[in-house]
Design a protein around this motif. Structure first.
Motif, mmCIF file in Angstrom:
data_model
loop_
_atom_site.group_PDB
_atom_site.id
_atom_site.type_symbol
_atom_site.label_atom_id
_atom_site.label_comp_id
_atom_site.label_asym_id
_atom_site.label_seq_id
_atom_site.Cartn_x
_atom_site.Cartn_y
_atom_site.Cartn_z
ATOM 1 N N ASN A 3 0.831 -1.201 0.000
ATOM 2 C CA ASN A 3 0.000 0.000 0.000
ATOM 3 C C ASN A 3 0.870 1.257 0.000
ATOM 4 O O ASN A 3 1.465 1.598 1.010
ATOM 5 N N PRO A 4 0.946 1.947 -1.154
ATOM 6 C CA PRO A 4 1.856 3.097 -1.235
ATOM 7 C C PRO A 4 1.450 4.227 -0.284
ATOM 8 O O PRO A 4 2.272 5.058 0.073
ATOM 9 N N ARG A 5 0.157 4.245 0.124
ATOM 10 C CA ARG A 5 -0.271 5.324 1.029
ATOM 11 C C ARG A 5 0.400 5.187 2.390
ATOM 12 O O ARG A 5 0.489 6.127 3.158
ATOM 13 N N LEU A 6 0.830 3.975 2.713
ATOM 14 C CA LEU A 6 1.435 3.741 4.015
ATOM 15 C C LEU A 6 2.941 3.994 4.011
ATOM 16 O O LEU A 6 3.578 3.956 5.046
ATOM 17 N N THR A 114 4.650 19.101 9.547
ATOM 18 C CA THR A 114 5.010 18.730 8.184
ATOM 19 C C THR A 114 4.377 17.397 7.839
ATOM 20 O O THR A 114 4.908 16.343 8.153
ATOM 21 N N CYS A 115 3.210 17.466 7.237
ATOM 22 C CA CYS A 115 2.487 16.235 6.917
ATOM 23 C C CYS A 115 2.628 15.922 5.436
ATOM 24 O O CYS A 115 2.383 16.789 4.601
ATOM 25 N N PRO A 116 3.054 14.684 5.094
ATOM 26 C CA PRO A 116 3.070 14.334 3.681
ATOM 27 C C PRO A 116 1.633 14.330 3.156
ATOM 28 O O PRO A 116 0.845 13.474 3.516
ATOM 29 N N GLY A 117 1.273 15.320 2.368
ATOM 30 C CA GLY A 117 -0.082 15.360 1.812
ATOM 31 C C GLY A 117 -0.913 16.488 2.382
ATOM 32 O O GLY A 117 -1.433 17.299 1.665
ATOM 33 N N CYS B 36 5.404 10.985 14.325
ATOM 34 C CA CYS B 36 5.432 10.180 13.108
ATOM 35 C C CYS B 36 4.006 9.857 12.636
ATOM 36 O O CYS B 36 3.677 9.998 11.461
ATOM 37 N N LEU B 37 3.166 9.450 13.572
ATOM 38 C CA LEU B 37 1.795 9.062 13.221
ATOM 39 C C LEU B 37 0.930 10.282 12.890
ATOM 40 O O LEU B 37 0.065 10.212 12.019
ATOM 41 N N LEU B 38 1.177 11.377 13.576
ATOM 42 C CA LEU B 38 0.385 12.593 13.329
ATOM 43 C C LEU B 38 0.535 13.042 11.885
ATOM 44 O O LEU B 38 -0.404 13.528 11.270
ATOM 45 N N THR B 39 1.739 12.847 11.350
ATOM 46 C CA THR B 39 2.009 13.340 10.002
ATOM 47 C C THR B 39 1.644 12.319 8.922
ATOM 48 O O THR B 39 1.868 12.585 7.751
ATOM 49 N N ARG B 40 1.124 11.185 9.336
ATOM 50 C CA ARG B 40 0.694 10.164 8.366
ATOM 51 C C ARG B 40 -0.709 9.681 8.738
ATOM 52 O O ARG B 40 -0.862 8.631 9.368
ATOM 53 N N PRO B 41 -1.724 10.434 8.342
ATOM 54 C CA PRO B 41 -3.089 10.105 8.759
ATOM 55 C C PRO B 41 -3.530 8.695 8.350
ATOM 56 O O PRO B 41 -4.381 8.110 9.013
ATOM 57 N N GLN B 42 -2.933 8.140 7.283
ATOM 58 C CA GLN B 42 -3.329 6.786 6.858
ATOM 59 C C GLN B 42 -2.701 5.713 7.730
ATOM 60 O O GLN B 42 -2.996 4.538 7.572
ATOM 61 N N GLY B 43 -1.807 6.101 8.610
ATOM 62 C CA GLY B 43 -1.155 5.136 9.485
ATOM 63 C C GLY B 43 0.172 4.670 8.939
ATOM 64 O O GLY B 43 0.602 5.063 7.846
ATOM 65 N N LEU B 44 0.838 3.868 9.728
ATOM 66 C CA LEU B 44 2.148 3.316 9.346
ATOM 67 C C LEU B 44 2.203 1.850 9.717
ATOM 68 O O LEU B 44 1.578 1.417 10.695
ATOM 69 N N LEU B 45 2.965 1.106 8.953
ATOM 70 C CA LEU B 45 3.211 -0.287 9.303
ATOM 71 C C LEU B 45 4.179 -0.339 10.476
ATOM 72 O O LEU B 45 5.025 0.550 10.637
ATOM 73 N N PHE B 46 4.062 -1.403 11.265
ATOM 74 C CA PHE B 46 4.920 -1.584 12.432
ATOM 75 C C PHE B 46 6.394 -1.421 12.057
ATOM 76 O O PHE B 46 7.143 -0.714 12.736
ATOM 77 N N ASN B 47 6.805 -2.058 10.984
ATOM 78 C CA ASN B 47 8.225 -2.016 10.616
ATOM 79 C C ASN B 47 8.685 -0.635 10.159
ATOM 80 O O ASN B 47 9.821 -0.232 10.417
ATOM 81 N N GLU B 48 7.792 0.088 9.502
ATOM 82 C CA GLU B 48 8.130 1.461 9.107
ATOM 83 C C GLU B 48 8.352 2.314 10.348
ATOM 84 O O GLU B 48 9.327 3.066 10.451
ATOM 85 N N LEU B 49 7.420 2.194 11.282
ATOM 86 C CA LEU B 49 7.491 2.957 12.529
ATOM 87 C C LEU B 49 8.772 2.613 13.289
ATOM 88 O O LEU B 49 9.453 3.495 13.827
ATOM 89 N N LYS B 50 9.095 1.345 13.291
ATOM 90 C CA LYS B 50 10.304 0.877 13.987
ATOM 91 C C LYS B 50 11.557 1.541 13.411
ATOM 92 O O LYS B 50 12.415 2.032 14.163
ATOM 93 N N HIS B 51 11.641 1.591 12.094
ATOM 94 C CA HIS B 51 12.823 2.187 11.475
ATOM 95 C C HIS B 51 12.847 3.710 11.644
ATOM 96 O O HIS B 51 13.886 4.290 11.958
ATOM 97 N N LEU B 52 11.694 4.325 11.449
ATOM 98 C CA LEU B 52 11.639 5.794 11.540
ATOM 99 C C LEU B 52 11.975 6.284 12.941
ATOM 100 O O LEU B 52 12.543 7.360 13.116
#
Lengths: 134, 134
Positions: A3-6, A114-117, B36-52
């Motif tokens: 899912n590219p949105r994520l 700074t929100c992407p989008g 991190c989550l505030l700036t991505r309203p669609q959410g993030l995968l666990f692994n993305e969050l872990k790296h970021l």
């Protein structure tokens, strides 16, 4: 990842680790003490600091010990009209460290804006929520 | 008090107590996760969050548990191409709470820039200091 949105737009590893927020300064009461002292270069009396930060004698003493041991503040004890008087000031090192800490705090705030989008801080606030302090 | 230089210009009791910095959000790692989550309203995968956020699996899990129990985030588990996939999003309540927290952080920064007499952040930085992370 399907899912590219994520996918984060700028997903540098550790981008949100905020290593500049060191534990000594980030503790809430110490953050208040340091802010208070930063804005009063001549220092503050123990009792003034206690009232401005809404701390008990014991709590303020403990936090001042932590800050002093880290070299961030100086504590000067003297007598004034036969009464003991304790004055607290930032050290030059403490002032510099706290400035660096504040720079990192500003980075957090900029990142949150700074929100992407879209900018989430401009979205309407949800209604019907309440918060009980924990 | 005998020395007027030590008296704060606007010494409201508790002026620097920053009660809006609640412990759940103020913890450094959780502050990174929430930003991190505030700036991505669609959410993030666990692994993305872990790296970021530069966290280990175990650390991220523990912090997510704290945030979920406080009603600040939602965790959605699903399968994608037979592989488990965990997505984390802010709740509307979490978004509002974090916005309020950020407002309090901005107040800290404003306070630090408001010096009775002079702006200490414009003073020259001391030299010869170094900082070892603790």
């Amino acid at each position: 990842m399907s899912n590219p949105r994520l996918r984060p737009a700028a997903g540098t590893p550790g981008r949100y680790s905020y290593d500049g927020l060191d534990r000594i300064l980030h503790e809430k009461a110490r953050l208040g003490i340091m802010t208070c002292l930063l804005t009063r270069p001549q220092g503050l009396l123990f009792n003034e600091l206690k009232h401005l930060c809404a701390l008990t004698d014991g709590n303020l003493s403990r936090h001042l010990d932590v800050l002093r041991e880290a070299g961030l503040i100086e504590i000067h004890k003297a007598f004034q009209a036969r009464r003991p008087q304790t004055t607290v000031t930032l050290t030059p090192f403490g002032r510099q460290r706290f400035r660096d800490y504040l720079d990192e705090l500003e980075r957090v705030i900029r990142d949150a804006q700074t929100c992407p989008g879209a900018d989430p801080r401009t979205q309407p606030a949800p209604t019907g929520t309440s918060w009980l302090p924990i």
